[in-house]
Design a protein around this motif. Structure first.
Motif, mmCIF file in Angstrom:
data_model
loop_
_atom_site.group_PDB
_atom_site.id
_atom_site.type_symbol
_atom_site.label_atom_id
_atom_site.label_comp_id
_atom_site.label_asym_id
_atom_site.label_seq_id
_atom_site.Cartn_x
_atom_site.Cartn_y
_atom_site.Cartn_z
ATOM 1 N N ILE A 43 0.731 -1.170 -0.705
ATOM 2 C CA ILE A 43 0.178 -0.228 0.016
ATOM 3 C C ILE A 43 1.094 0.891 0.736
ATOM 4 C CG2 ILE A 43 -1.725 1.320 1.842
ATOM 5 C CD1 ILE A 43 -2.938 -1.350 2.231
ATOM 6 N N ARG A 44 -0.115 2.523 -1.008
ATOM 7 C CA ARG A 44 0.823 3.596 -1.286
ATOM 8 C C ARG A 44 0.123 4.474 -1.698
ATOM 9 N NH1 ARG A 44 2.626 5.060 -6.109
ATOM 10 N NH2 ARG A 44 2.502 3.037 -7.701
ATOM 11 N N THR A 45 0.876 6.266 -1.386
ATOM 12 C CA THR A 45 0.226 6.816 -1.643
ATOM 13 C C THR A 45 0.134 7.004 -3.198
ATOM 14 O OG1 THR A 45 1.165 8.888 -1.369
ATOM 15 C CG2 THR A 45 -1.027 8.015 0.565
ATOM 16 N N ALA A 46 -0.619 7.925 -4.118
ATOM 17 C CA ALA A 46 -0.056 8.173 -5.521
ATOM 18 C C ALA A 46 0.999 8.869 -6.008
ATOM 19 C CB ALA A 46 -1.613 8.700 -5.968
ATOM 20 N N THR A 47 0.858 8.541 -7.265
ATOM 21 C CA THR A 47 1.569 10.002 -7.785
ATOM 22 C C THR A 47 1.204 10.800 -9.598
ATOM 23 O OG1 THR A 47 3.120 8.658 -9.253
ATOM 24 C CG2 THR A 47 3.862 9.716 -6.955
ATOM 25 N N ILE A 48 1.764 11.140 -10.336
ATOM 26 C CA ILE A 48 0.899 11.446 -11.324
ATOM 27 C C ILE A 48 1.512 10.005 -11.854
ATOM 28 C CG2 ILE A 48 2.779 12.892 -12.019
ATOM 29 C CD1 ILE A 48 -0.789 13.501 -12.787
ATOM 30 N N PHE B 278 -4.846 9.583 -2.107
ATOM 31 C CA PHE B 278 -4.730 8.353 -2.770
ATOM 32 C C PHE B 278 -4.296 7.208 -2.169
ATOM 33 C CE2 PHE B 278 -6.024 11.529 -6.372
ATOM 34 C CZ PHE B 278 -7.133 10.028 -7.047
ATOM 35 N N TRP B 279 -4.922 5.901 -1.881
ATOM 36 C CA TRP B 279 -4.149 4.692 -0.895
ATOM 37 C C TRP B 279 -4.526 3.733 -2.579
ATOM 38 C CZ3 TRP B 279 -7.668 8.674 1.833
ATOM 39 C CH2 TRP B 279 -6.626 9.358 2.603
ATOM 40 N N LEU B 280 -3.576 3.003 -2.704
ATOM 41 C CA LEU B 280 -3.147 2.171 -3.466
ATOM 42 C C LEU B 280 -2.629 1.292 -3.291
ATOM 43 C CD1 LEU B 280 -1.261 4.633 -6.464
ATOM 44 C CD2 LEU B 280 -3.859 4.562 -5.858
ATOM 45 N N LEU C 154 -1.261 -2.739 -9.612
ATOM 46 C CA LEU C 154 -3.140 -2.029 -9.208
ATOM 47 C C LEU C 154 -3.863 -2.828 -8.984
ATOM 48 C CD1 LEU C 154 -3.643 0.549 -7.400
ATOM 49 C CD2 LEU C 154 -4.324 1.545 -9.843
ATOM 50 N N ILE C 155 -4.620 -3.090 -7.701
ATOM 51 C CA ILE C 155 -5.746 -4.208 -7.996
ATOM 52 C C ILE C 155 -6.646 -3.903 -7.469
ATOM 53 C CG2 ILE C 155 -4.328 -5.915 -7.797
ATOM 54 C CD1 ILE C 155 -5.230 -5.845 -5.108
ATOM 55 N N ALA C 156 -7.113 -2.351 -6.457
ATOM 56 C CA ALA C 156 -7.540 -1.787 -5.466
ATOM 57 C C ALA C 156 -7.136 -0.258 -4.933
ATOM 58 C CB ALA C 156 -8.343 -2.361 -4.795
ATOM 59 N N PHE C 157 -7.894 0.948 -5.639
ATOM 60 C CA PHE C 157 -7.296 1.848 -4.252
ATOM 61 C C PHE C 157 -8.520 2.816 -4.086
ATOM 62 C CE2 PHE C 157 -8.707 3.117 -8.939
ATOM 63 C CZ PHE C 157 -9.569 4.743 -8.490
ATOM 64 N N VAL C 158 -8.932 3.982 -2.800
ATOM 65 C CA VAL C 158 -9.053 4.211 -2.312
ATOM 66 C C VAL C 158 -8.771 5.392 -2.172
ATOM 67 C CG1 VAL C 158 -9.762 5.195 -0.429
ATOM 68 C CG2 VAL C 158 -10.239 3.031 -0.681
ATOM 69 N N ASP C 159 -10.095 6.900 -2.837
ATOM 70 C CA ASP C 159 -9.231 8.112 -3.285
ATOM 71 C C ASP C 159 -10.450 9.054 -2.467
ATOM 72 O OD1 ASP C 159 -11.261 7.893 -5.547
ATOM 73 O OD2 ASP C 159 -10.150 10.022 -5.525
ATOM 74 N N GLY D 154 -10.963 -3.320 2.433
ATOM 75 C CA GLY D 154 -10.655 -3.034 4.183
ATOM 76 C C GLY D 154 -9.929 -2.757 4.519
ATOM 77 N N GLU D 155 -8.979 -3.098 4.390
ATOM 78 C CA GLU D 155 -7.475 -2.915 4.168
ATOM 79 C C GLU D 155 -7.236 -0.711 3.747
ATOM 80 O OE1 GLU D 155 -4.878 -4.356 5.329
ATOM 81 O OE2 GLU D 155 -7.034 -5.592 6.390
ATOM 82 N N LEU D 156 -7.581 -1.038 2.236
ATOM 83 C CA LEU D 156 -7.089 0.170 2.465
ATOM 84 C C LEU D 156 -8.067 1.687 3.284
ATOM 85 C CD1 LEU D 156 -6.828 -0.470 -1.484
ATOM 86 C CD2 LEU D 156 -5.107 0.465 -0.399
ATOM 87 N N ILE D 157 -9.710 0.982 3.333
ATOM 88 C CA ILE D 157 -9.970 1.878 3.983
ATOM 89 C C ILE D 157 -9.140 1.871 5.318
ATOM 90 C CG2 ILE D 157 -12.368 1.489 5.546
ATOM 91 C CD1 ILE D 157 -13.937 0.612 2.657
ATOM 92 N N LYS D 158 -9.097 0.928 5.778
ATOM 93 C CA LYS D 158 -8.622 1.035 7.120
ATOM 94 C C LYS D 158 -7.084 2.550 7.650
ATOM 95 C CE LYS D 158 -9.712 -4.033 8.597
ATOM 96 N NZ LYS D 158 -9.442 -4.695 9.007
ATOM 97 N N GLN D 159 -6.688 2.389 6.344
ATOM 98 C CA GLN D 159 -5.347 2.833 5.943
ATOM 99 C C GLN D 159 -5.738 4.452 6.048
ATOM 100 O OE1 GLN D 159 -1.955 1.697 5.957
ATOM 101 N NE2 GLN D 159 -1.721 4.515 6.276
ATOM 102 N N ALA D 160 -7.160 4.600 5.324
ATOM 103 C CA ALA D 160 -7.484 5.881 5.941
ATOM 104 C C ALA D 160 -7.943 6.620 6.473
ATOM 105 C CB ALA D 160 -8.710 5.743 4.086
#
Length: 160
Positions: A3-8, A44-46, A53-58, A103-109
């Motif tokens: 999991i990491r944040t995004a770049t352009i 953005f949590w990727l 890339l399999i999932a993201f939350v933004d 769920g892991e991305l939501i928890k990270q957010a």
């Protein structure tokens, strides 16, 4: 999984995942994601499976307490010190669903919003997902004013 944040540089991958997760009337476009990444790539949590890339939350931050349709299109409304973390999308490629990745991305957010001193997180969802988001502590506030994609949305809030 990483999991990491995004770049352009993630623009095309993000746009591709979004197109596989939402119908065209609801999906953000490449230009919208470019604008979002320019204004708030760090919200953005990727999640990656190796380099895929399999999932993201933004979503962006704001002092406005309710999520509005205008926010989807106007990335420049982002306020880095805003008290609410909005969640615009929770996306997981179909072949990776039901394995806990979103769920892991939501928890990270949630964790990041808490560490950044936010008051909470706000999202909108369809009725069939109210129960899912409730598991993370989000509370259903009823039907949203959103008419995004001509769908009925429910606003949910997690106060930290």
């Amino acid at each position: 999984m990483t999991i990491r944040t995004a770049t352009i540089d993630d623009l095309n991958a993000i746009t591709s995942v979004e197109a596989k997760c939402f119908p065209p009337a609801e999906a953000a476009t490449l230009d919208e994601f470019k604008d979002r990444l320019t204004h708030y790539a760090n919200h953005f949590w990727l999640m990656f499976d190796d380099d895929k890339l399999i999932a993201f939350v933004d979503g962006f931050c704001t002092n406005q307490p309710d999520l509005t349709d205008e926010m989807y299109a106007k990335a420049d409304m982002h306020q880095e010190n805003g008290i609410w973390q909005m969640i615009f999308g929770v996306n997981t490629l179909p072949e990776y669903r039901n394995q806990g990745f979103a769920g892991e991305l939501i928890k990270q957010a949630i964790s990041d919003a808490k560490s950044q001193g936010r008051k909470g997180l706000v999202l909108t969802c369809k009725d069939k997902l109210i129960h899912y988001y409730s598991k993370f502590g989000f509370v259903n506030e009823g039907i949203s004013e959103s008419v995004h994609g001509n769908v009925t949305w429910y606003q949910m809030r997690l106060s930290l």
